[in-house]
Design a protein around this motif. Sequence first.
Motif, mmCIF file in Angstrom:
data_model
loop_
_atom_site.group_PDB
_atom_site.id
_atom_site.type_symbol
_atom_site.label_atom_id
_atom_site.label_comp_id
_atom_site.label_asym_id
_atom_site.label_seq_id
_atom_site.Cartn_x
_atom_site.Cartn_y
_atom_site.Cartn_z
ATOM 1 N N LYS A 1 -21.822 -16.139 39.603
ATOM 2 C CA LYS A 1 -22.044 -17.554 40.273
ATOM 3 C C LYS A 1 -21.899 -18.490 39.628
ATOM 4 O O LYS A 1 -21.600 -19.839 39.977
ATOM 5 N N SER A 2 -21.874 -18.491 38.227
ATOM 6 C CA SER A 2 -21.649 -19.691 37.424
ATOM 7 C C SER A 2 -20.225 -20.347 37.377
ATOM 8 O O SER A 2 -20.047 -21.531 37.374
ATOM 9 N N LEU B 1 -26.127 -15.292 49.245
ATOM 10 C CA LEU B 1 -25.961 -13.991 48.170
ATOM 11 C C LEU B 1 -26.849 -13.766 46.926
ATOM 12 O O LEU B 1 -26.670 -12.667 46.513
ATOM 13 N N ARG B 2 -27.822 -14.740 46.755
ATOM 14 C CA ARG B 2 -28.448 -14.544 45.597
ATOM 15 C C ARG B 2 -27.429 -14.506 44.390
ATOM 16 O O ARG B 2 -26.514 -15.484 44.492
ATOM 17 N N CYS B 3 -27.493 -13.724 43.283
ATOM 18 C CA CYS B 3 -26.626 -13.590 42.419
ATOM 19 C C CYS B 3 -25.695 -12.499 42.418
ATOM 20 O O CYS B 3 -25.301 -12.154 41.259
ATOM 21 N N ARG C 1 -21.031 -28.614 40.225
ATOM 22 C CA ARG C 1 -22.466 -28.800 40.937
ATOM 23 C C ARG C 1 -23.515 -27.823 39.976
ATOM 24 O O ARG C 1 -23.422 -26.591 40.353
ATOM 25 N N TYR C 2 -24.330 -28.325 39.226
ATOM 26 C CA TYR C 2 -25.011 -27.412 38.302
ATOM 27 C C TYR C 2 -26.642 -27.579 38.658
ATOM 28 O O TYR C 2 -27.129 -27.231 37.497
ATOM 29 N N PHE D 1 -19.708 -21.643 31.337
ATOM 30 C CA PHE D 1 -21.147 -21.232 31.087
ATOM 31 C C PHE D 1 -21.413 -19.835 31.250
ATOM 32 O O PHE D 1 -21.276 -19.347 32.412
ATOM 33 N N ASP D 2 -22.589 -19.434 30.732
ATOM 34 C CA ASP D 2 -23.378 -18.343 31.210
ATOM 35 C C ASP D 2 -24.896 -18.439 31.001
ATOM 36 O O ASP D 2 -25.014 -19.146 30.350
#
Lengths: 352, 352
Positions: free
Chosen positions: B75-76, B193-195, B84-85, B159-160
């Motif tokens: 999703k990252s 979807l959540r993650c 958009r973070y 990023f993670d």
Amino acid sequence: MSPRDREDDPLTYREAGVDIAAGEKAVEFIKAHVRSTFRPEVVGDVGGFGGLFSLGKLGHRDPLLVASTDGVGTKSIIARLTGRYRTIGIDCVAMSVDDIASQGAEPLFFLDYVSVGKLVPETIDEIVAGIAEGCRQAGCALIGGEMSEHPDAMEPGEFDLVGFAVGVVERSEVLPRSVRPGDQIIGIASPGLRCNGYSLARRALLDRAGRSLDEPAWPAAQHSLGEELLRPSVIYAPSMLELRRHVDVRAFAHVTGGGIADNLLRVLPEHVEAVIKRGSWDEPRIFAEIQAAGSVTDREMEQVFNLGLGMLAVVPNGDVFRALDVVRSAGHEAWTVGEIRGGHGAARAVVA
Amino acid sequence: MSPRDREDDPLTYREAGVDIAAGEKAVEFIKAHVRSTFRPEVVGDVGGFGGLFSLGKLGHRDPLLVASTDGVGTKSIIARLTGRYRTIGIDCVAMSVDDIASQGAEPLFFLDYVSVGKLVPETIDEIVAGIAEGCRQAGCALIGGEMSEHPDAMEPGEFDLVGFAVGVVERSEVLPRSVRPGDQIIGIASPGLRCNGYSLARRALLDRAGRSLDEPAWPAAQHSLGEELLRPSVIYAPSMLELRRHVDVRAFAHVTGGGIADNLLRVLPEHVEAVIKRGSWDEPRIFAEIQAAGSVTDREMEQVFNLGLGMLAVVPNGDVFRALDVVRSAGHEAWTVGEIRGGHGAARAVVA
């Protein structure tokens, strides 16, 4: 898109790069590693949504939980390039448990998070074997973890490894406490880089100097540069707990990113100054190799690397010899590397 | 190698891709976010080697700690592609706290780990703002975290994000317990979807169907596909605690990787069978969009996605209406989506 992924075929998770069957196989592999770390407080077995740990029998009066998280950084690249995954888990455990031990806590349990570009069960098996080894060394139970496959975000062989440790300490025993002028600073040996400075080390040794991980670490060395750089981090936590049983430790400083001075500064009160004397301990050769390969300044080396001191203990002047004895009996080399002096205003820490 | 990195210049950590000053600036940015999550049990402030949390005042007789870790997966990539973070941190908290709430625990504290290709303080600020928002929603304190810059291993914008949550539960209150034939299964709505399943969703929507994240999520939609895919995960933990105050919940199942059936199976004892009826809840449109774009089979959809049910609660038959009332009062849509039947041998869970 794989050759067999045609526009009109049903798309599957596996074709999208996530192999649930490989994940299940990896879970089977790691169960024995995980169970090898269990201590009596662990409740249940592998497989729940969360790991369970009983606090009932620890018998603290006013317990504080202490928690920390850290990763192995780009040391993972060395593991990948050499194809050696067996010890990087030890590094992962060391980073977090030695952080919480620095606050005086006994490590209780640990969780790991492994992200991979492509999930290879045999590689996960090696990585988690190392994590379990680290947990046994630290005396903490591996009660949970997560594997995550990140196609597109990571190359097939890439991985990242993150750890999370929780410990407990009596409120009255939390460190640091009462660091004062006259206290001495004991440095405990780190034979290698732990998990810090790898981006600089790689750039210097591999890019600038064109060295190969397969060649000897330095002229006439019996081990390769890859082995040298993969050297597992020492887990200091058990020795730190032992030290506290014998000596009135005022503070521990875990030397990670920022180097010796910056990490020592984190545990100093106002109106004191810590002075560390370079030359008072043996610096492992790998640091000189990196410095020479990259023409790195002394100041930069001091801010990036541990230079051979992975843990510092601040102890009363009268306890120095007992402290050195305890640490050496636990199997680590140790030296008096500096002292605490009076100062003005904000604390300072210098390597001189 | 940057243009200014000449062979004979002293190599610095910054030239090697690690910017300590940017890290320090990011830490300044995030302090207020972190403090906004503190609860009375937090001891000390930002900056120690580990975060401290007092257990003394919780007053449990036989407390078990429950811990879980999870990440936001790929999703990252959606956050990165859309720039958009602000909400991805909410997702990170949701994954771990809803795991521990599934075992009956109250979330106490949380730690985050962010790895980035290049550390941009303003991006870290946004990410941690989301984590703090998630922690406030979950009622847990953000007591620690780590930022790690991974040049070479990650692209500059990559990023993670990984989270670790710890909660506490009385041993006598641990879930699951005594799931039995006749119990009903309540499904709590997830609008997105959540993650989970993002690798398949991306492959289907972006690669197969050639959709763009900027265009409407579907014909006549007022929001973009990017916004739809970034929809933050619901944090169910507070509603789950509230549900337990009113209803004899037998089990919760957090629907993550593996889908509805596999996650439900994790909480079932032998000799029962869980039957979930598709059509008994509203499936958000995004799932049909993914399925159509990738010609994904029903079975694959069921094994990869939550299909609109992010959390399941198994409750006694007589408590169904009260359970639905409590969950709806907490602001979530909910439905009776299935039931527990008698079975033979190993537990089974099917979506029919």
